[in-house]
Scaffold this motif. Structure first.
Motif, PDB file in Angstrom:
ATOM      1  N   GLU A 143       0.806  -1.231   0.000  1.00 25.39           N
ATOM      2  CA  GLU A 143       0.000   0.000   0.000  1.00 25.39           C
ATOM      3  C   GLU A 143       0.832   1.272   0.000  1.00 25.39           C
ATOM      4  OE1 GLU A 143      -0.115  -1.494   4.373  1.00 25.39           O
ATOM      5  OE2 GLU A 143      -0.196  -2.404   2.400  1.00 25.39           O
ATOM      6  N   TRP A 144       2.108   1.204   0.344  1.00 27.26           N
ATOM      7  CA  TRP A 144       2.931   2.429   0.331  1.00 27.26           C
ATOM      8  C   TRP A 144       3.624   2.616  -1.006  1.00 27.26           C
ATOM      9  CZ3 TRP A 144       3.422  -1.500   3.883  1.00 27.26           C
ATOM     10  CH2 TRP A 144       4.516  -2.361   3.746  1.00 27.26           C
ATOM     11  N   ASN A 145       3.394   1.736  -1.984  1.00 31.79           N
ATOM     12  CA  ASN A 145       3.820   1.890  -3.376  1.00 31.79           C
ATOM     13  C   ASN A 145       5.325   2.091  -3.549  1.00 31.79           C
ATOM     14  OD1 ASN A 145       0.842   3.652  -4.648  1.00 31.79           O
ATOM     15  ND2 ASN A 145       1.106   1.589  -3.919  1.00 31.79           N
ATOM     16  N   TRP A 146       6.111   1.237  -2.927  1.00 26.35           N
ATOM     17  CA  TRP A 146       7.565   1.313  -3.092  1.00 26.35           C
ATOM     18  C   TRP A 146       8.098   0.299  -4.094  1.00 26.35           C
ATOM     19  CZ3 TRP A 146      10.255   1.979   2.332  1.00 26.35           C
ATOM     20  CH2 TRP A 146      10.042   3.285   2.777  1.00 26.35           C
ATOM     21  N   SER A 147       7.437  -0.844  -4.260  1.00 30.60           N
ATOM     22  CA  SER A 147       7.921  -1.863  -5.190  1.00 30.60           C
ATOM     23  C   SER A 147       6.747  -2.414  -5.992  1.00 30.60           C
ATOM     24  CB  SER A 147       8.632  -2.993  -4.432  1.00 30.60           C
ATOM     25  OG  SER A 147       7.736  -3.671  -3.585  1.00 30.60           O
ATOM     26  N   TRP A 148       7.052  -2.946  -7.147  1.00 32.46           N
ATOM     27  CA  TRP A 148       6.002  -3.464  -8.012  1.00 32.46           C
ATOM     28  C   TRP A 148       6.472  -4.730  -8.701  1.00 32.46           C
ATOM     29  CZ3 TRP A 148       8.672   1.053  -9.005  1.00 32.46           C
ATOM     30  CH2 TRP A 148       9.520   1.033 -10.098  1.00 32.46           C
ATOM     31  N   SER A 149       5.512  -5.512  -9.153  1.00 34.59           N
ATOM     32  CA  SER A 149       5.801  -6.672  -9.983  1.00 34.59           C
ATOM     33  C   SER A 149       5.871  -6.202 -11.429  1.00 34.59           C
ATOM     34  CB  SER A 149       4.718  -7.733  -9.824  1.00 34.59           C
ATOM     35  OG  SER A 149       3.493  -7.254 -10.337  1.00 34.59           O
ATOM     36  N   GLN A 150       6.601  -6.930 -12.223  1.00 35.36           N
ATOM     37  CA  GLN A 150       6.745  -6.553 -13.629  1.00 35.36           C
ATOM     38  C   GLN A 150       5.454  -6.841 -14.393  1.00 35.36           C
ATOM     39  OE1 GLN A 150       9.957  -9.132 -14.684  1.00 35.36           O
ATOM     40  NE2 GLN A 150       8.642 -10.845 -15.174  1.00 35.36           N
ATOM     41  N   SER A 151       5.328  -6.233 -15.544  1.00 35.20           N
ATOM     42  CA  SER A 151       4.194  -6.546 -16.410  1.00 35.20           C
ATOM     43  C   SER A 151       4.434  -7.922 -17.041  1.00 35.20           C
ATOM     44  CB  SER A 151       4.030  -5.476 -17.490  1.00 35.20           C
ATOM     45  OG  SER A 151       5.175  -5.437 -18.305  1.00 35.20           O
TER      46      SER A 151
END
Length: 189
Positions: A143-151
């Motif tokens: 929820e703090w939007n620091w890391s993401w998964s790739q598309s």
């Protein structure tokens, strides 16, 4: 042409109150534990379209598109506070507000195209071919939007024969050998 087209579409706006979240807490002995709580709210806007087209007999083409713009409007994350060792609110409600951040584990966009073709071969036998393409945009892991998964982009295909309940098919699932998660989960130990 005797082609047929079917299109379904939806535009949506949702206010989500009393969202349920697993919150991690730490007791005075330093042990962590998780409790599912109703806290926070979000706004979700989006568009969804799916279409089916039969341009000629025995050929079906499908397409889908989904766009999701979801963000927290009032959410104070206990998990983020535990990670950062600070809080926007006094104890025992230790948390950090993440208002305006995107919802986690939700791709902003997904889309797909697929086609199926079936034809009589001989006697009671039919042959068929199918192919599909799927795309999922990256998504935030927390929820703090620091890391993401790739598309992810995947391709699938198959060719086979069928006679009643018997079916033989050569297929390739994820022919592009794309690697990545469909969803991210987290837990505490």
């Amino acid at each position: 042409l005797n082609s047929k087209v079917q299109v379904n579409a939806a535009i949506f706006h949702q206010i989500w109150d009393d969202m349920q979240f697993p919150q991690v807490y730490q007791n005075s002995a330093g042990q962590t534990f998780s409790i599912v709580e109703n806290r926070g709210s979000a706004r979700i806007d989006g568009v969804q379209v799916d279409a089916l087209w039969t341009p000629i007999q025995d050929l079906r083409l499908r397409g889908t598109f989904f766009y999701n713009d979801g963000e927290y409007t009032n959410y104070c994350s206990g998990n983020f506070a535990l990670l950062m060792l600070r809080s926007d609110l006094p104890a025992p409600n230790n948390c950090i507000f993440v208002n305006g951040n995107s919802l986690e584990n939700v791709p902003a966009r997904t889309q797909s195209l697929s086609g199926d073709y079936e034809r009589h071969l001989t006697g009671d036998w039919e042959w068929f071919a199918r192919a599909s393409y799927q795309y999922q945009s990256r998504m935030w892991n927390e929820e703090w939007n620091w890391s993401w998964s790739q598309s992810l982009t995947t391709f699938t295909g198959g060719l086979g024969v069928r006679n009643g309940s018997f079916k033989a098919e050569l297929y390739c699932r994820n022919c592009s050998d794309e690697k990545g998660p469909g969803r991210i989960g987290r837990s505490t130990d």
